[in-house]
Design a protein around this motif. Structure first.
Motif, PDB file in Angstrom:
ATOM      1  N   HIS A  25      61.354   5.793  64.805  1.00  0.00           N
ATOM      2  CA  HIS A  25      60.771   4.767  65.743  1.00  0.00           C
ATOM      3  C   HIS A  25      61.633   3.539  66.098  1.00  0.00           C
ATOM      4  O   HIS A  25      61.811   3.295  67.172  1.00  0.00           O
ATOM      5  CB  HIS A  25      59.392   4.225  65.257  1.00  0.00           C
ATOM      6  CG  HIS A  25      58.545   3.381  66.222  1.00  0.00           C
ATOM      7  ND1 HIS A  25      58.530   2.143  65.994  1.00  0.00           N
ATOM      8  CD2 HIS A  25      57.917   3.627  67.443  1.00  0.00           C
ATOM      9  CE1 HIS A  25      58.055   1.569  66.959  1.00  0.00           C
ATOM     10  NE2 HIS A  25      57.459   2.290  67.565  1.00  0.00           N
ATOM     11  N   ASP A  26      62.154   2.884  65.078  1.00  0.00           N
ATOM     12  CA  ASP A  26      62.838   1.697  65.197  1.00  0.00           C
ATOM     13  C   ASP A  26      64.102   2.025  65.892  1.00  0.00           C
ATOM     14  O   ASP A  26      64.523   1.311  66.744  1.00  0.00           O
ATOM     15  CB  ASP A  26      63.155   1.087  63.811  1.00  0.00           C
ATOM     16  CG  ASP A  26      61.886   0.440  63.030  1.00  0.00           C
ATOM     17  OD1 ASP A  26      60.986   0.334  63.991  1.00  0.00           O
ATOM     18  OD2 ASP A  26      61.773   0.021  62.006  1.00  0.00           O
ATOM     19  N   THR A  27      64.798   3.100  65.502  1.00  0.00           N
ATOM     20  CA  THR A  27      65.833   3.488  66.386  1.00  0.00           C
ATOM     21  C   THR A  27      65.713   3.892  67.801  1.00  0.00           C
ATOM     22  O   THR A  27      66.395   3.395  68.564  1.00  0.00           O
ATOM     23  CB  THR A  27      66.517   4.787  65.438  1.00  0.00           C
ATOM     24  OG1 THR A  27      66.779   4.595  64.278  1.00  0.00           O
ATOM     25  CG2 THR A  27      67.844   5.202  66.278  1.00  0.00           C
ATOM     26  N   GLY A  28      64.612   4.415  68.184  1.00  0.00           N
ATOM     27  CA  GLY A  28      64.335   4.409  69.443  1.00  0.00           C
ATOM     28  C   GLY A  28      63.996   3.284  70.335  1.00  0.00           C
ATOM     29  O   GLY A  28      64.685   3.328  71.231  1.00  0.00           O
ATOM     30  N   ILE A  29      63.451   2.411  69.771  1.00  0.00           N
ATOM     31  CA  ILE A  29      63.207   0.863  70.259  1.00  0.00           C
ATOM     32  C   ILE A  29      64.689   0.248  70.673  1.00  0.00           C
ATOM     33  O   ILE A  29      64.758  -0.153  71.441  1.00  0.00           O
ATOM     34  CB  ILE A  29      62.417   0.176  69.281  1.00  0.00           C
ATOM     35  CG1 ILE A  29      60.964   0.582  69.167  1.00  0.00           C
ATOM     36  CG2 ILE A  29      62.270  -1.135  69.856  1.00  0.00           C
ATOM     37  CD1 ILE A  29      60.408   0.729  70.478  1.00  0.00           C
ATOM     38  N   VAL A  30      65.701   0.379  69.719  1.00  0.00           N
ATOM     39  CA  VAL A  30      66.897  -0.188  69.711  1.00  0.00           C
ATOM     40  C   VAL A  30      67.618   0.462  70.898  1.00  0.00           C
ATOM     41  O   VAL A  30      68.264  -0.102  71.675  1.00  0.00           O
ATOM     42  CB  VAL A  30      67.788  -0.113  68.205  1.00  0.00           C
ATOM     43  CG1 VAL A  30      69.171  -0.560  68.423  1.00  0.00           C
ATOM     44  CG2 VAL A  30      67.140  -0.889  67.149  1.00  0.00           C
ATOM     45  N   ILE A  31      67.658   1.732  70.866  1.00  0.00           N
ATOM     46  CA  ILE A  31      68.310   2.543  71.900  1.00  0.00           C
ATOM     47  C   ILE A  31      67.770   2.329  73.320  1.00  0.00           C
ATOM     48  O   ILE A  31      68.476   1.968  74.261  1.00  0.00           O
ATOM     49  CB  ILE A  31      68.417   4.019  71.570  1.00  0.00           C
ATOM     50  CG1 ILE A  31      68.887   4.458  70.480  1.00  0.00           C
ATOM     51  CG2 ILE A  31      68.688   4.852  72.854  1.00  0.00           C
ATOM     52  CD1 ILE A  31      68.870   5.792  69.969  1.00  0.00           C
ATOM     53  N   VAL A  32      66.496   2.180  73.394  1.00  0.00           N
ATOM     54  CA  VAL A  32      65.776   1.923  74.732  1.00  0.00           C
ATOM     55  C   VAL A  32      66.046   0.468  75.111  1.00  0.00           C
ATOM     56  O   VAL A  32      66.491   0.188  76.349  1.00  0.00           O
ATOM     57  CB  VAL A  32      64.361   2.103  74.901  1.00  0.00           C
ATOM     58  CG1 VAL A  32      63.644   1.528  75.806  1.00  0.00           C
ATOM     59  CG2 VAL A  32      64.216   3.652  74.549  1.00  0.00           C
TER      60      VAL A  32
END
Length: 56
Positions: A25-32
């Protein structure tokens, strides 16, 4: 030096690590967020580039 590594090992056992789900989840937030910020800066660069060509 050995004392240092032993103390590092003790501290690492005290760390609370995130779950795999939270990590994804945190990785997705950073990528977006990175994509949005890069797009914003790219548009600003394009706009200011066009403005400088217009007035030069």
């Amino acid at each position: 030096m050995i004392k240092f590594f032993k103390s590092v090992g003790k501290e690492m056992r005290l760390v609370t690590w995130p779950s795999a789900k939270q990590n994804r989840h945190d990785t997705g937030i950073v990528i977006v967020t990175s994509i949005l910020f890069a797009s914003y800066l790219g548009l600003l660069d394009l706009l200011f580039g066009k403005l400088t060509q217009l007035f030069m």
